[in-house]
Design a protein around this motif. Structure first.
Motif, PDB file in Angstrom:
ATOM      1  N   PRO A  48      49.674  34.147  27.579  1.00 61.21           N
ATOM      2  CA  PRO A  48      49.192  32.832  28.088  1.00 61.21           C
ATOM      3  C   PRO A  48      49.109  32.864  29.918  1.00 61.21           C
ATOM      4  O   PRO A  48      50.002  33.821  30.303  1.00 61.21           O
ATOM      5  N   LEU A  49      48.323  32.103  30.346  1.00 63.24           N
ATOM      6  CA  LEU A  49      48.460  31.826  31.808  1.00 63.24           C
ATOM      7  C   LEU A  49      49.453  30.791  32.214  1.00 63.24           C
ATOM      8  O   LEU A  49      49.997  29.969  31.337  1.00 63.24           O
ATOM      9  N   PRO A  50      50.109  30.785  33.393  1.00 66.87           N
ATOM     10  CA  PRO A  50      51.301  29.744  33.799  1.00 66.87           C
ATOM     11  C   PRO A  50      50.690  28.366  33.643  1.00 66.87           C
ATOM     12  O   PRO A  50      49.370  28.082  33.618  1.00 66.87           O
ATOM     13  N   HIS A  51      51.646  27.640  33.588  1.00 70.14           N
ATOM     14  CA  HIS A  51      51.046  26.052  33.250  1.00 70.14           C
ATOM     15  C   HIS A  51      50.194  25.524  34.366  1.00 70.14           C
ATOM     16  O   HIS A  51      49.602  24.618  34.121  1.00 70.14           O
ATOM     17  N   ASP A  52      50.438  25.793  35.683  1.00 74.38           N
ATOM     18  CA  ASP A  52      49.830  25.264  36.707  1.00 74.38           C
ATOM     19  C   ASP A  52      48.516  26.164  36.790  1.00 74.38           C
ATOM     20  O   ASP A  52      47.944  26.065  38.162  1.00 74.38           O
ATOM     21  N   VAL A  53      47.980  27.010  36.060  1.00 70.58           N
ATOM     22  CA  VAL A  53      46.863  27.836  36.181  1.00 70.58           C
ATOM     23  C   VAL A  53      45.577  27.259  35.635  1.00 70.58           C
ATOM     24  O   VAL A  53      46.077  27.085  34.352  1.00 70.58           O
ATOM     25  N   ARG A  54      44.539  27.167  35.842  1.00 70.77           N
ATOM     26  CA  ARG A  54      43.415  26.794  35.113  1.00 70.77           C
ATOM     27  C   ARG A  54      42.522  27.998  34.709  1.00 70.77           C
ATOM     28  O   ARG A  54      42.357  28.730  35.845  1.00 70.77           O
ATOM     29  N   SER A  55      41.633  27.744  33.815  1.00 76.41           N
ATOM     30  CA  SER A  55      40.742  29.165  33.640  1.00 76.41           C
ATOM     31  C   SER A  55      39.410  28.599  32.805  1.00 76.41           C
ATOM     32  O   SER A  55      39.563  27.448  32.369  1.00 76.41           O
ATOM     33  N   SER A  56      38.374  29.222  33.139  1.00 74.04           N
ATOM     34  CA  SER A  56      37.138  29.144  32.264  1.00 74.04           C
ATOM     35  C   SER A  56      36.711  30.604  31.902  1.00 74.04           C
ATOM     36  O   SER A  56      36.813  31.634  32.576  1.00 74.04           O
ATOM     37  N   ALA A  57      35.946  30.777  30.959  1.00 76.87           N
ATOM     38  CA  ALA A  57      35.325  31.742  30.183  1.00 76.87           C
ATOM     39  C   ALA A  57      33.869  32.159  31.185  1.00 76.87           C
ATOM     40  O   ALA A  57      33.316  31.202  31.428  1.00 76.87           O
ATOM     41  N   VAL A 103      21.940  57.815  32.556  1.00 70.16           N
ATOM     42  CA  VAL A 103      21.431  57.142  31.309  1.00 70.16           C
ATOM     43  C   VAL A 103      22.423  56.478  30.615  1.00 70.16           C
ATOM     44  O   VAL A 103      23.613  57.252  30.358  1.00 70.16           O
ATOM     45  N   ALA A 104      22.132  55.311  30.197  1.00 66.78           N
ATOM     46  CA  ALA A 104      23.277  54.639  29.283  1.00 66.78           C
ATOM     47  C   ALA A 104      22.703  54.544  27.953  1.00 66.78           C
ATOM     48  O   ALA A 104      21.708  54.459  27.750  1.00 66.78           O
ATOM     49  N   LEU A 105      23.644  55.036  26.934  1.00 65.39           N
ATOM     50  CA  LEU A 105      23.621  55.153  25.592  1.00 65.39           C
ATOM     51  C   LEU A 105      24.378  54.032  24.767  1.00 65.39           C
ATOM     52  O   LEU A 105      25.404  53.984  25.158  1.00 65.39           O
ATOM     53  N   GLU A 106      24.043  53.656  23.873  1.00 63.74           N
ATOM     54  CA  GLU A 106      24.781  52.716  22.749  1.00 63.74           C
ATOM     55  C   GLU A 106      25.785  53.420  22.153  1.00 63.74           C
ATOM     56  O   GLU A 106      25.554  54.635  21.850  1.00 63.74           O
ATOM     57  N   ILE A 107      26.967  52.790  22.290  1.00 63.68           N
ATOM     58  CA  ILE A 107      27.889  53.420  21.433  1.00 63.68           C
ATOM     59  C   ILE A 107      27.904  53.251  20.001  1.00 63.68           C
ATOM     60  O   ILE A 107      27.884  51.903  19.680  1.00 63.68           O
ATOM     61  N   PRO A 108      27.915  54.205  19.054  1.00 64.10           N
ATOM     62  CA  PRO A 108      27.679  53.987  17.568  1.00 64.10           C
ATOM     63  C   PRO A 108      28.969  53.585  16.777  1.00 64.10           C
ATOM     64  O   PRO A 108      29.377  54.171  15.834  1.00 64.10           O
ATOM     65  N   LEU A 109      29.736  52.519  17.335  1.00 64.95           N
ATOM     66  CA  LEU A 109      30.820  52.046  16.856  1.00 64.95           C
ATOM     67  C   LEU A 109      30.757  50.611  16.998  1.00 64.95           C
ATOM     68  O   LEU A 109      30.175  50.087  17.985  1.00 64.95           O
ATOM     69  N   ASP A 110      31.355  49.942  15.866  1.00 69.40           N
ATOM     70  CA  ASP A 110      31.713  48.485  15.880  1.00 69.40           C
ATOM     71  C   ASP A 110      32.819  47.932  16.863  1.00 69.40           C
ATOM     72  O   ASP A 110      34.020  47.812  16.501  1.00 69.40           O
ATOM     73  N   LEU A 111      32.548  48.024  18.193  1.00 70.19           N
ATOM     74  CA  LEU A 111      33.455  47.813  19.089  1.00 70.19           C
ATOM     75  C   LEU A 111      33.481  46.170  19.612  1.00 70.19           C
ATOM     76  O   LEU A 111      32.614  45.490  19.660  1.00 70.19           O
ATOM     77  N   PRO A 112      34.915  45.699  19.803  1.00 71.03           N
ATOM     78  CA  PRO A 112      34.840  44.257  20.042  1.00 71.03           C
ATOM     79  C   PRO A 112      34.552  44.087  21.385  1.00 71.03           C
ATOM     80  O   PRO A 112      34.435  44.928  22.348  1.00 71.03           O
ATOM     81  N   LEU A 113      33.837  42.797  21.697  1.00 69.21           N
ATOM     82  CA  LEU A 113      33.421  42.485  23.305  1.00 69.21           C
ATOM     83  C   LEU A 113      34.815  42.281  23.894  1.00 69.21           C
ATOM     84  O   LEU A 113      35.879  42.132  23.523  1.00 69.21           O
ATOM     85  N   VAL A 114      34.524  42.331  25.287  1.00 70.33           N
ATOM     86  CA  VAL A 114      35.801  42.214  26.107  1.00 70.33           C
ATOM     87  C   VAL A 114      35.454  41.067  26.907  1.00 70.33           C
ATOM     88  O   VAL A 114      34.555  40.870  27.659  1.00 70.33           O
ATOM     89  N   ALA A 115      36.432  39.933  26.700  1.00 65.59           N
ATOM     90  CA  ALA A 115      36.249  38.653  27.329  1.00 65.59           C
ATOM     91  C   ALA A 115      36.561  38.640  28.837  1.00 65.59           C
ATOM     92  O   ALA A 115      37.661  39.391  29.189  1.00 65.59           O
ATOM     93  N   SER A 116      35.620  38.128  29.577  1.00 60.79           N
ATOM     94  CA  SER A 116      36.065  37.832  31.062  1.00 60.79           C
ATOM     95  C   SER A 116      35.988  36.511  31.393  1.00 60.79           C
ATOM     96  O   SER A 116      35.178  35.885  30.972  1.00 60.79           O
ATOM     97  N   GLY A 117      37.119  36.227  32.495  1.00 58.72           N
ATOM     98  CA  GLY A 117      36.831  34.786  32.777  1.00 58.72           C
ATOM     99  C   GLY A 117      37.520  34.751  34.219  1.00 58.72           C
ATOM    100  O   GLY A 117      37.657  35.770  34.958  1.00 58.72           O
ATOM    101  N   GLN A 118      37.693  33.526  34.532  1.00 56.61           N
ATOM    102  CA  GLN A 118      38.196  33.138  36.064  1.00 56.61           C
ATOM    103  C   GLN A 118      39.401  32.175  35.906  1.00 56.61           C
ATOM    104  O   GLN A 118      39.487  31.529  35.017  1.00 56.61           O
ATOM    105  N   ALA A 119      40.343  32.441  36.734  1.00 52.65           N
ATOM    106  CA  ALA A 119      41.700  31.606  36.783  1.00 52.65           C
ATOM    107  C   ALA A 119      41.657  31.053  38.311  1.00 52.65           C
ATOM    108  O   ALA A 119      41.460  32.102  39.301  1.00 52.65           O
ATOM    109  N   TRP A 120      42.230  29.851  38.311  1.00 51.17           N
ATOM    110  CA  TRP A 120      42.577  29.348  39.640  1.00 51.17           C
ATOM    111  C   TRP A 120      43.784  28.233  39.629  1.00 51.17           C
ATOM    112  O   TRP A 120      44.068  27.945  38.486  1.00 51.17           O
ATOM    113  N   HIS A 121      44.368  28.214  40.594  1.00 52.12           N
ATOM    114  CA  HIS A 121      45.524  27.425  40.667  1.00 52.12           C
ATOM    115  C   HIS A 121      45.128  25.995  40.679  1.00 52.12           C
ATOM    116  O   HIS A 121      44.282  25.465  41.283  1.00 52.12           O
TER     117      HIS A 121
END
Length: 333
Positions: free
Chosen positions: A164-173, A268-286
């Motif tokens: 978790p983030l600290p109680h005084d930190v807000r975030s959004s995806a 050149v970029a190639l698709e990875i032939p595996l079922d990989l999870p997406l990596v979530a990115s977000g932003q956090a601020w005080h």
């Protein structure tokens, strides 16, 4: 009586600040009846308030003069000061106004990784130049992150956020990143489609700041009875791309980074032939910046450029142009 906060320059008790609007009305109207009508109270209530004000100020303020009242010299002297004090108090207690972006001059310190800096940095700079030309961005590198830094010298953390983030930190995806593999253009490595077996057989370059070679990729391969060889780990996505330029290895990087890298590098970029999870990115601020209009604009600007990058990634996943140098390609898995 109210007391000044601890550490204030003086310990003198403060008067009841609720008297300030009544004092302002009395000094402007020059009469009890006029001030009472303005504040929608009875003349007797305003007369009692005037008595309290006389005791606090130490001056009669309004004195009989013919059939009406006249301001004392002290009252005339106070009139502009009271007006200014009331206006300042009201301004301090109002919700923040919308920021004038055209005249905004502000420096924002954003901590993020090189991948997000590569993919979102230029679009964010371009957006800021159009909407808020006085804004300056200071991108700080990731290190041993401490969310407590948001309380002092970091305005925004962007990337994979701790939980978790600290109680005084807000975030959004912001968006969910998918990973692709990049390889040197013009080689059999880049021309042939990737199957799970071929993907596992090729040497890999992975990005980690802590030098850990094992990841969810190894878990997915192990489920298929396969193993890979991690040739090297790199501390940044940019370094992994340069490694791929000089080796016959696949560098595993986010789609958005690959889109930028293949635009300027012979990769050149190639698709990875595996079922990989997406990596979530977000932003956090005080919390101290939560309602700040300029900071709200910055967060919204990042959401817009990240939304565009996420849409491009989704389009690439649905199908893209054939693999050619300078384009992100999708090959059959």
């Amino acid at each position: 009586m109210q007391q000044l906060p601890s550490g204030a320059a003086s310990a003198t008790p403060l008067p009841d600040m609720n008297l300030l609007p009544a004092l302002d009305a009395l000094l402007r109207a020059g009469s009890v009846a006029g001030a009472a009508a303005e504040l929608n109270v009875s003349p007797s209530a305003m007369s009692r308030t005037l008595g309290r004000l006389r005791r606090v100020v130490g001056d009669p303020l309004l004195v009989p003069s013919g059939r009406g009242l006249a301001l004392t010299p002290r009252a005339r002297e106070m009139r502009p000061l009271v007006r200014e004090a009331l206006a300042g108090a009201l301004a301090a207690l109002r919700p923040p106004r919308d920021v004038d972006l055209a005249s905004l001059h502000r420096e924002f310190r954003i901590r993020t990784n090189d991948g997000i800096a590569m993919s979102l940095g230029a679009p964010l700079l371009a957006l800021a130049a159009r909407e808020a030309p006085g804004v300056r961005l200071r991108l700080l590198p990731e290190g041993e992150e401490d969310p407590a830094d948001l309380r002092t010298h970091v305005d925004l953390d962007v990337g994979e956020l701790p939980d978790p983030l600290p109680h005084d930190v807000r975030s959004s995806a912001l968006y969910a990143r998918r990973m692709v593999a990049v390889a040197r253009a013009g080689t059999d490595l880049a021309r042939e489609p990737l199957t799970p077996e071929r993907f596992a057989a090729l040497p890999h370059l992975t990005v980690t700041r802590r030098g850990r070679a094992h990841s969810v990729v190894d878990e997915r391969l192990a489920a298929l009875g396969l193993r890979r060889d991690v040739l090297a780990t790199a501390p940044t996505y940019g370094a992994a791309c340069f490694f791929a330029l000089r080796t016959d290895a696949l560098a595993l990087i986010p789609f958005e980074v690959a889109a930028e890298a293949t635009r300027v590098m012979p990769l050149v970029a190639l698709e990875i032939p595996l079922d990989l999870p997406l990596v979530a990115s977000g932003q956090a601020w005080h919390l101290r910046l939560d309602t700040d209009p300029a900071h709200r604009w910055l967060r919204g600007a990042l959401e817009r450029v990240a939304g565009a990058a996420g849409a491009a990634g989704a389009a690439g996943a649905a199908g893209a142009a054939p693999a050619v140098t300078g384009d992100v390609a999708r090959t059959a898995g």
